[in-house]
Write an enzyme that holds these catalytic residues in place. Structure first.
Site, PDB file in Angstrom:
ATOM      1  N   ASN A  37       0.813  -1.224   0.000  1.00  0.00           N
ATOM      2  CA  ASN A  37       0.000   0.000   0.000  1.00  0.00           C
ATOM      3  C   ASN A  37       0.846   1.274   0.000  1.00  0.00           C
ATOM      4  OD1 ASN A  37      -2.383   1.394   0.024  1.00  0.00           O
ATOM      5  ND2 ASN A  37      -2.893   0.986   2.170  1.00  0.00           N
ATOM      6  N   HIS A 122     -14.304  -5.032  11.364  1.00  0.00           N
ATOM      7  CA  HIS A 122     -14.004  -3.733  11.974  1.00  0.00           C
ATOM      8  C   HIS A 122     -15.272  -2.973  12.329  1.00  0.00           C
ATOM      9  CE1 HIS A 122      -9.801  -3.243   9.925  1.00  0.00           C
ATOM     10  NE2 HIS A 122      -9.935  -4.407  10.532  1.00  0.00           N
ATOM     11  N   ARG A 147     -13.164  -6.084  15.994  1.00  0.00           N
ATOM     12  CA  ARG A 147     -12.209  -5.036  16.364  1.00  0.00           C
ATOM     13  C   ARG A 147     -12.976  -3.736  16.497  1.00  0.00           C
ATOM     14  NH1 ARG A 147      -7.480  -2.313  12.544  1.00  0.00           N
ATOM     15  NH2 ARG A 147      -9.027  -0.692  12.172  1.00  0.00           N
ATOM     16  N   TYR A 159      -6.732   6.924  13.803  1.00  0.00           N
ATOM     17  CA  TYR A 159      -6.515   5.771  12.937  1.00  0.00           C
ATOM     18  C   TYR A 159      -7.759   4.873  12.946  1.00  0.00           C
ATOM     19  CZ  TYR A 159      -5.795   1.086  11.646  1.00  0.00           C
ATOM     20  OH  TYR A 159      -6.007  -0.124  11.067  1.00  0.00           O
ATOM     21  N   ASP A 210      -6.757  -2.006  17.782  1.00  0.00           N
ATOM     22  CA  ASP A 210      -5.475  -1.712  17.128  1.00  0.00           C
ATOM     23  C   ASP A 210      -4.962  -0.360  17.611  1.00  0.00           C
ATOM     24  OD1 ASP A 210      -3.318  -1.466  15.449  1.00  0.00           O
ATOM     25  OD2 ASP A 210      -4.440  -1.834  13.584  1.00  0.00           O
ATOM     26  N   HIS A 212      -2.084   0.769  16.630  1.00  0.00           N
ATOM     27  CA  HIS A 212      -1.383   1.242  15.427  1.00  0.00           C
ATOM     28  C   HIS A 212      -0.071   1.962  15.744  1.00  0.00           C
ATOM     29  CE1 HIS A 212      -1.511   2.222  11.037  1.00  0.00           C
ATOM     30  NE2 HIS A 212      -2.185   1.085  11.040  1.00  0.00           N
ATOM     31  N   GLU A 236      -3.400  -4.677  19.620  1.00  0.00           N
ATOM     32  CA  GLU A 236      -2.500  -4.816  18.471  1.00  0.00           C
ATOM     33  C   GLU A 236      -1.508  -3.658  18.368  1.00  0.00           C
ATOM     34  OE1 GLU A 236      -4.773  -5.383  14.915  1.00  0.00           O
ATOM     35  OE2 GLU A 236      -3.219  -4.507  13.659  1.00  0.00           O
ATOM     36  N   GLU A 262       2.098  -6.994  11.429  1.00  0.00           N
ATOM     37  CA  GLU A 262       1.553  -6.744  10.086  1.00  0.00           C
ATOM     38  C   GLU A 262       2.567  -6.054   9.177  1.00  0.00           C
ATOM     39  OE1 GLU A 262      -1.931  -4.322  11.046  1.00  0.00           O
ATOM     40  OE2 GLU A 262      -0.870  -2.552  10.342  1.00  0.00           O
ATOM     41  N   ARG A 283       1.148 -11.452  13.323  1.00  0.00           N
ATOM     42  CA  ARG A 283       0.232 -10.933  12.299  1.00  0.00           C
ATOM     43  C   ARG A 283       0.831 -10.848  10.891  1.00  0.00           C
ATOM     44  NH1 ARG A 283      -4.171  -8.667  12.336  1.00  0.00           N
ATOM     45  NH2 ARG A 283      -3.761  -6.608  11.466  1.00  0.00           N
ATOM     46  N   HIS A 312      -2.879 -10.336   9.150  1.00  0.00           N
ATOM     47  CA  HIS A 312      -3.340  -9.050   8.640  1.00  0.00           C
ATOM     48  C   HIS A 312      -4.242  -9.314   7.420  1.00  0.00           C
ATOM     49  CE1 HIS A 312      -1.780  -4.889   7.040  1.00  0.00           C
ATOM     50  NE2 HIS A 312      -2.856  -4.736   7.769  1.00  0.00           N
ATOM     51  N   ASP A 316      -6.202  -3.516   1.591  1.00  0.00           N
ATOM     52  CA  ASP A 316      -5.067  -3.235   0.712  1.00  0.00           C
ATOM     53  C   ASP A 316      -4.233  -4.471   0.390  1.00  0.00           C
ATOM     54  OD1 ASP A 316      -4.591  -1.638   3.552  1.00  0.00           O
ATOM     55  OD2 ASP A 316      -2.846  -2.837   3.036  1.00  0.00           O
ATOM     56  N   GLU A 339      -7.986 -11.503   9.980  1.00  0.00           N
ATOM     57  CA  GLU A 339      -8.664 -10.220   9.781  1.00  0.00           C
ATOM     58  C   GLU A 339      -9.380 -10.221   8.427  1.00  0.00           C
ATOM     59  OE1 GLU A 339      -5.972  -6.896   9.552  1.00  0.00           O
ATOM     60  OE2 GLU A 339      -7.557  -5.432   9.919  1.00  0.00           O
ATOM     61  N   TRP A 402       2.400   6.823  12.303  1.00  0.00           N
ATOM     62  CA  TRP A 402       1.008   6.746  11.860  1.00  0.00           C
ATOM     63  C   TRP A 402       0.463   5.365  12.153  1.00  0.00           C
ATOM     64  CZ3 TRP A 402      -1.377   3.641   8.100  1.00  0.00           C
ATOM     65  CH2 TRP A 402      -2.786   3.862   8.015  1.00  0.00           C
TER      66      TRP A 402
HETATM   67  C1  CS2 Z   1      -4.256  -2.059   9.921  1.00  0.00           C
HETATM   68  C2  CS2 Z   1      -4.180  -1.734   8.466  1.00  0.00           C
HETATM   69  O1  CS2 Z   1      -5.673  -3.834   9.400  1.00  0.00           O
HETATM   70  C3  CS2 Z   1      -4.947  -3.341  10.241  1.00  0.00           C
HETATM   71  O2  CS2 Z   1      -4.776  -3.807  11.347  1.00  0.00           O
HETATM   72  O3  CS2 Z   1      -3.258  -1.742  10.758  1.00  0.00           O
HETATM   73  O4  CS2 Z   1      -5.376  -1.070   8.178  1.00  0.00           O
HETATM   74  C4  CS2 Z   1      -3.007  -0.900   8.007  1.00  0.00           C
HETATM   75  O5  CS2 Z   1      -3.089   0.375   8.521  1.00  0.00           O
HETATM   76  C5  CS2 Z   1      -3.013  -0.861   6.513  1.00  0.00           C
HETATM   77  O6  CS2 Z   1      -2.911  -2.157   6.021  1.00  0.00           O
HETATM   78  C6  CS2 Z   1      -1.897  -0.011   5.948  1.00  0.00           C
HETATM   79  O7  CS2 Z   1      -1.829  -0.180   4.594  1.00  0.00           O
HETATM   80 MG    MG Z   2      -3.133  -3.103  12.380  1.00  0.00          MG
END
Ligand code: CS2
Ligand code: MG
Length: 402
Positions: A37, A122, A147, A159, A210, A212, A236, A262, A283, A312, A316, A339, A402
């Site tokens: 991505n 999600h 989640r 996020y 998450d 993140h 996560e 991930e 992950r 993961h 994407d 996921e 991020w």
């Molecule tokens: C994320 C993703 O799915 C998840 O747990 O952390 O959305 C991640 O941010 C994206 O795959 C980034 O491309």
């Molecule tokens: Mg994640």
């Protein structure tokens, strides 16, 4: 048997995907996902300019040898671009092997270890009431694992939460978007979110969250401890994982289970986290961690330490990766959860697939190989569109994770 042609297809049915197609002299072909991505064309070039030429003439049946050839032969090891490219070749070759054998991939791996694959969806809300409503919708759809992400009072963007509601897609066209972040506001609010979820829905559903990569280790420890009464399935990416020792500190303070990986792309990235039992779920994914061949190595290593998989599965990673992941999940003995974010309809149309979702669980289907194809004519109707992931800054402007 020989590979006679290999090509890269870049398409944007709602979002960008990179697909490798490997064709053999026996008319059988295989496909693999190589989507990274926001950096899609780097992998496309790696494949097109450096990998496809050396695939020609190779025996597609020798998957392990090809994996080693691409990994060791490049001299420059690991990294998301290299490992996604190797993964795409690996997936395509497993696809070919399955088609030749007339068997779905999970049968080649050792058969099904479970009837279906539990997936988590999600539930995201801009505020608490919306997040709770989304959670209820997921329960109605049959999810056993959910989640939850929620807007934080006093913060403009968070996020996992879309500004306009609806499905979350972090990559945006044009220049990278800037988000602002306050760990203080987040840490004050999140325990209230989980208290509200458990109050309203009880403890029947597995609850995931998450972070993140946003917190420092001691902040992550504080969050894990604060969330213990709500019995999370996992917390996560509580802190960035380049420094694996950091997780010792988190572990000293909390029994909230931790999921990481991930953004990892090799077994070396997770080695210390697994062998010191600093995490509970790994992950890594088929696309970003070197394909089925390498994922199998990671999962076997993890099983020695009772670490389970929790791959993961964002939008994407293409429906090709989702197919490969589901075959893997159906087989892998130390499976935890998968996921599943879902896809825009256009993406589902470009990638006809045998996998299916029903009542919170999935199955890869019984078509030979991966059971996923690409409609090249349709794909050509959606040309690549440059898109970037956002960046995050602290409220004083400092660039953050991020
Ligand atoms: C994320 C993703 O799915 C998840 O747990 O952390 O959305 C991640 O941010 C994206 O795959 C980034 O491309
Ligand atoms: Mg994640």
């Amino acid at each position: 048997m020989k590979i006679i042609h290999a090509e890269v297809i870049v398409t944007c049915p709602g979002r960008n995907f990179v697909t490798l197609k490997v064709v053999t002299d026996q008319g059988v072909y295989g496909i693999g996902d190589a989507t990274l991505n926001g950096r899609e064309l780097a992998v496309a070039s790696y494949l097109k300019d450096h990998v496809c030429p050396v695939l020609i003439g190779r025996d597609p049946r020798n998957i392990e040898d090809t994996w080693q050839y691409l990994y060791k032969g490049a001299y420059w090891r690991r990294g998301p671009v290299t490992m996604s490219a190797i993964a795409a070749v690996d997936m395509a070759l497993w696809d070919i092997k399955g088609k030749m054998a007339g068997m779905p991939l999970y049968q080649l791996l050792g058969g099904a270890s479970r009837e279906r694959v539990m997936v988590y969806g999600h539930a995201t809300g801009r505020d608490l009431p919306e997040a709770l409503d989304k959670y209820a919708e997921h329960i109605d759809q049959g999810f056993q694992a959910i989640r939850i992400q929620c807007g934080v009072p006093g913060m403009q963007s968070v996020y996992g939460v879309t500004k306009g509601g609806g499905a979350y897609e972090p990559a945006t066209k044009g220049w990278p978007q800037e988000e602002s972040w306050s760990s203080e506001k987040y840490l004050d609010f999140i325990p209230r979110l989980f208290e509200a979820v458990r109050d309203r829905f009880g403890f029947e559903t597995h609850l995931l969250h998450d972070v993140h990569h946003r917190l420092t280790p001691i902040e992550a420890a504080r969050l894990g401890k604060a969330l213990e009464p709500y019995r999370l399935f996992w917390m996560e990416d509580p802190t960035p994982a380049e420094n694996q020792e950091a997780f010792r500190l988190i572990r000293q303070h909390t029994v909230t289970p931790i999921a990481v990986g991930e953004i990892f792309n090799s077994i070396w990235d997770c080695k210390q986290l697994i062998e010191e039992q600093l995490i509970d779920y790994i992950r890594t994914t088929v696309t970003h961690a070197g394909g089925i061949t390498h994922m199998r190595r990671i999962a076997d290593f993890a099983s020695m330490y009772q670490v389970r998989t929790g791959a993961h599965g964002p939008s994407d990673l293409s429906p090709v990766c989702m197919g490969a992941a589901l075959h893997f999940d159906l087989w892998v003995p130390n499976f935890g959860v998968q996921e599943y974010m879902g896809y825009p309809q256009a993406a589902l149309d470009v990638f006809p697939h045998a996998w299916e979702f029903r009542q919170g669980s999935m199955h890869p289907g019984d078509a030979p190989g991966l059971g996923v194809d690409i409609d090249e004519k349709l794909a050509a109707r959606y040309p690549y569109e440059p898109a970037y992931l956002p960046v995050a800054r602290l409220e004083d402007g400092t660039l953050w994770n991020w």
